[in-house]
Scaffold this active site. Structure first.
Site, PDB file in Angstrom:
ATOM      1  N   ASP A 316       0.802  -1.228   0.000  1.00 12.69           N
ATOM      2  CA  ASP A 316       0.000   0.000   0.000  1.00 12.69           C
ATOM      3  C   ASP A 316       0.832   1.274   0.000  1.00 12.69           C
ATOM      4  O   ASP A 316       0.323   2.333  -0.373  1.00 12.69           O
ATOM      5  CB  ASP A 316      -0.945  -0.007   1.203  1.00 12.69           C
ATOM      6  CG  ASP A 316      -2.104  -0.973   1.003  1.00 12.69           C
ATOM      7  OD1 ASP A 316      -2.558  -1.110  -0.143  1.00 12.69           O
ATOM      8  OD2 ASP A 316      -2.546  -1.603   1.982  1.00 12.69           O
ATOM      9  N   TYR A 401      -9.915  -1.299   3.120  1.00 10.20           N
ATOM     10  CA  TYR A 401      -9.385  -1.104   4.473  1.00 10.20           C
ATOM     11  C   TYR A 401      -9.151   0.374   4.775  1.00 10.20           C
ATOM     12  O   TYR A 401      -8.777   1.160   3.907  1.00 10.20           O
ATOM     13  CB  TYR A 401      -8.067  -1.857   4.660  1.00 10.20           C
ATOM     14  CG  TYR A 401      -8.232  -3.196   5.340  1.00 10.20           C
ATOM     15  CD1 TYR A 401      -8.424  -3.279   6.711  1.00 10.20           C
ATOM     16  CD2 TYR A 401      -8.201  -4.387   4.617  1.00 10.20           C
ATOM     17  CE1 TYR A 401      -8.572  -4.499   7.353  1.00 10.20           C
ATOM     18  CE2 TYR A 401      -8.350  -5.623   5.240  1.00 10.20           C
ATOM     19  CZ  TYR A 401      -8.536  -5.666   6.615  1.00 10.20           C
ATOM     20  OH  TYR A 401      -8.692  -6.875   7.236  1.00 10.20           O
TER      21      TYR A 401
END
Length: 661
Positions: A316, A401
């Protein structure tokens, strides 16, 4: 996701404002500096209509340059820019001196060797359009009885690298498909099983369609908003946090001070929040502790071995630019108390500066008891102090998320980093009632696959100076014998990590393993080296993907809980500069070859931590926060408890000092 409405061509006409004071060498990039970098590259003929800016980062000066800086000194600012031509897929890396408005260096990127630049925000929408226009995908959807695809979501997911010759050099995403009942519905409640589209972003076409067969699409909605889950509780009374005289911290430019602590705030598009020059005042001395601290990477590998899921592993920071995905924080929801918000400035896809409002939250909070003793020999007189901590945080959303990142500074010299993972679990479809060895069924026919969150903090220590050594400290029980007749003795074993070939260290909870960062040239009053100790909290499994697997090659930093390397200007990220579609082998494993001394020198610690998530029913439709992190605590750094000068506080109508039985 926010995009700048500014015409990128206007950016080339801008110049820095006259009379702008010289910044500190480690200040965040300003809008003017981003604009100048773009203008210089445009003047050099490197920017065209199809040029995009996946990365624009400060080229940070070395420790010695920073240490020598004094207020008012002139500052040379350099910017490292990554360019991408979306028409050809060609990438370029350039270094621009924005102070002198000069191009210093440039090189062409080799996607096969270097990896790809991070994913652009505009490529999310492009991926969705490409997949939905593909005849093969439309046929597969129709075979599943889905002909209206207006509410379908084609998720843009990092492709990884699996050694396929036909993918070498291509700029790719892989797309799973989800459905919605309406525009505001939760798409992760309705995954379309068995279908993956591999997308070439440059050629703008699906180059491979994986279809393992139709699976019923889960029908139950996963709404988590209040209006779908009422009535609300009525027995929750107000909880107010007030500081009528204001907070105890102060922010002067980017320099933050609080309770003997001083640090510099930074925020960049890749890592998000960065803390520089953390130091603590000890009497009349200002003593450095950390030169730099950030979250440098986070991998999320999944456990499902099926052909439609066995490739999923997100990076990420390096693939999705974590900082650009920061939330605009809201008082009372994300932060509570006497809050100071700080905006961040990052470039958009066109290299135009954009402001992320309220990106950073700063506040104080009560943290319970700091210390206490009741003196049973003095009529049970009690003395205690409450702990207060400074919180510097931000929140980023990456697809399903949401992650909250929190740096805590304590009055006793302690530092803590905590990640709060929340949001929505990734999902797949199955026949209702299916028991999977790789997932939890969280709703009828809706599986939440097992996965890991493997965070990597970059810590550049400066414990009373830049010449540090790390000792690995284990607690060791001693064998019974004449010196230990009752078998109760235990001691510690401190082993210096002296060579780069020993740089990768596993945690060992059974031995209470921690790592002590010492300065051998500075001694405390007992004659021992001053130190700070890094303690994992807790130390979960490292990467569970097998050695030799493509994921293990690309996420090699997560095969150990700690890596210790010598600091160097080109050692910025634990998995290399361009992990997107990189084959692996870059980063800490390349720097951990034997032969470099790690004694009494400038070091970087790369600490890997995080949960192995086995989803629960309680994690759906939105999961309560899952916490993980680590601490750095002074260990012989001070000569005694540094909080003895704290005043007695009053709160809740009483005082925390009492005497009498």
């Amino acid at each position: 996701m926010a995009h700048s409405a500014t015409d990128p061509r206007d950016a080339d006409k801008a110049t820095t404002a006259p009379g702008t004071p010289a910044p500190h060498p480690l200040d965040p990039l300003t809008a003017e500096e981003i604009t100048v970098a773009r203008a210089v590259l445009s003047d050099e003929g490197l920017v065209g209509d199809t040029t995009r800016f996946p990365l624009v980062l400060l080229d940070e000066p070395d420790r010695h340059t920073v240490a020598a800086h004094r207020p008012g000194d002139p500052v040379v600012r350099r910017v490292r820019v990554t360019l991408l031509d979306t028409a050809t897929g060609a990438g370029t890396e350039a270094v621009v001196d924005v102070t002198a408005r000069t191009l210093l260096a440039r090189r062409d990127l080799d996607p096969a060797a270097d990896g790809q630049p991070p994913v652009l925000f505009e490529e999310y929408e492009r991926c969705d359009e490409i997949v939905k226009a593909d005849p093969g995908w439309r046929k597969a959807m129709a075979e599943r009885g889905i002909t209206d695809t207006a509410l379908a979501v084609c998720a843009p997911l990092a492709a990884g690298n699996f050694g396929r010759a036909e993918e070498t050099g291509r700029r790719m995403l892989r797309s799973l498909t989800f459905l919605r009942c309406e525009a505001s519905d939760n798409p992760f409640a309705h995954p379309v099983g068995g279908l993956v589209a591999d997308v070439d972003l440059t050629e703008r076409r699906v180059v491979r369609l994986v279809d393992t067969g139709a699976v019923p699409v889960p029908a139950e909605c996963g709404r988590y908003e209040a209006e779908f889950n009422g009535p609300a509780r009525t027995d929750l009374k107000p909880l107010e946090i007030r500081q009528p005289d204001g907070p105890s911290f102060a922010l002067d430019g980017h320099r933050l001070t609080w309770q003997n602590w001083s640090l510099r705030l930074d925020f960049n598009a890749r890592e998000g929040l960065v803390l520089h020059e953390l130091s603590v005042r000890d009497g009349d001395r200002v003593r450095p502790v950390l030169h730099r601290a950030s979250l440098a990477e986070m991998a999320v590998p999944y456990a499902d071995p099926g052909a439609d899921r066995n490739w999923i592993c997100y990076l990420d920071v390096g693939e999705y630019t974590l900082g650009r995905n920061a939330n605009a924080l809201r008082l009372g929801c994300d932060c509570l108390g006497e809050i100071l918000y700080v905006d961040a400035v990052v470039p958009d896809d066109h290299g135009v500066p954009q402001t992320l409002p309220n990106a950073i939250c700063i506040h104080e909070e009560d943290h319970g008891l700091l210390w206490k003793h009741t003196n049973m020999f003095d009529d049970f007189a009690a003395e205690s102090r409450r702990s207060r901590r400074l919180v510097v945080s931000y929140i980023a959303t990456l697809g399903n998320y949401d992650y909250g990142f929190y740096w805590y500074l304590y009055q006793d010299g302690g530092i803590e980093f905590e990640v709060k993972a929340t949001g929505l679990v990734q999902t797949s479809a199955s026949a209702p009632g299916t028991v999977s060895p790789y997932a939890t069924e969280v709703a009828p026919g809706l599986q939440a696959p097992y996965h890991q969150h493997l965070f990597c903090a970059r810590l550049d220590p400066a414990v009373d100076g830049h010449a540090n050594t790390v000792e690995e400290v284990d607690v060791v029980p001693l064998p019974m014998g004449p010196d230990n007749p009752n078998g109760n003795a235990f001691t510690i074993r401190a082993t210096p990590v002296t060579d780069s070939g020993e740089a990768g260290r596993p945690a060992d909870p059974a031995a209470g393993r921690r790592w002590r960062i010492t300065n051998p040239s500075v001694r405390n009053r007992t004659g021992q080296p001053v130190a700070y100790t890094l303690t994992p909290q807790p130390s979960g499994p490292t990467l569970l993907a097998r050695p030799g697997s493509p994921v293990a090659a690309r996420v090699a930093y997560a095969t150990k809980h700690l890596w210790i390397t010598r600091s160097a200007a080109d050692r910025r990220f634990p998995d290399g500069d361009y992990p997107n579609q990189h084959p692996g082998g870059a980063g800490v494993t390349a720097w951990a070859r034997p032969g470099e001394s790690l004694e009494n020198t400038a070091l970087t610690l790369w600490h890997c931590f995080g949960p192995t998530h086995l989803p629960r029913l309680e994690d759906w439709p939105v999961m309560p926060v899952d916490r993980c992190g680590f601490t750095l605590r002074p260990t012989g750094f001070f000569d005694r408890n540094p909080t003895l000068d704290l005043p007695r506080e009053s709160g809740g109508g009483g005082h925390c000092h009492a005497s009498g039985a």
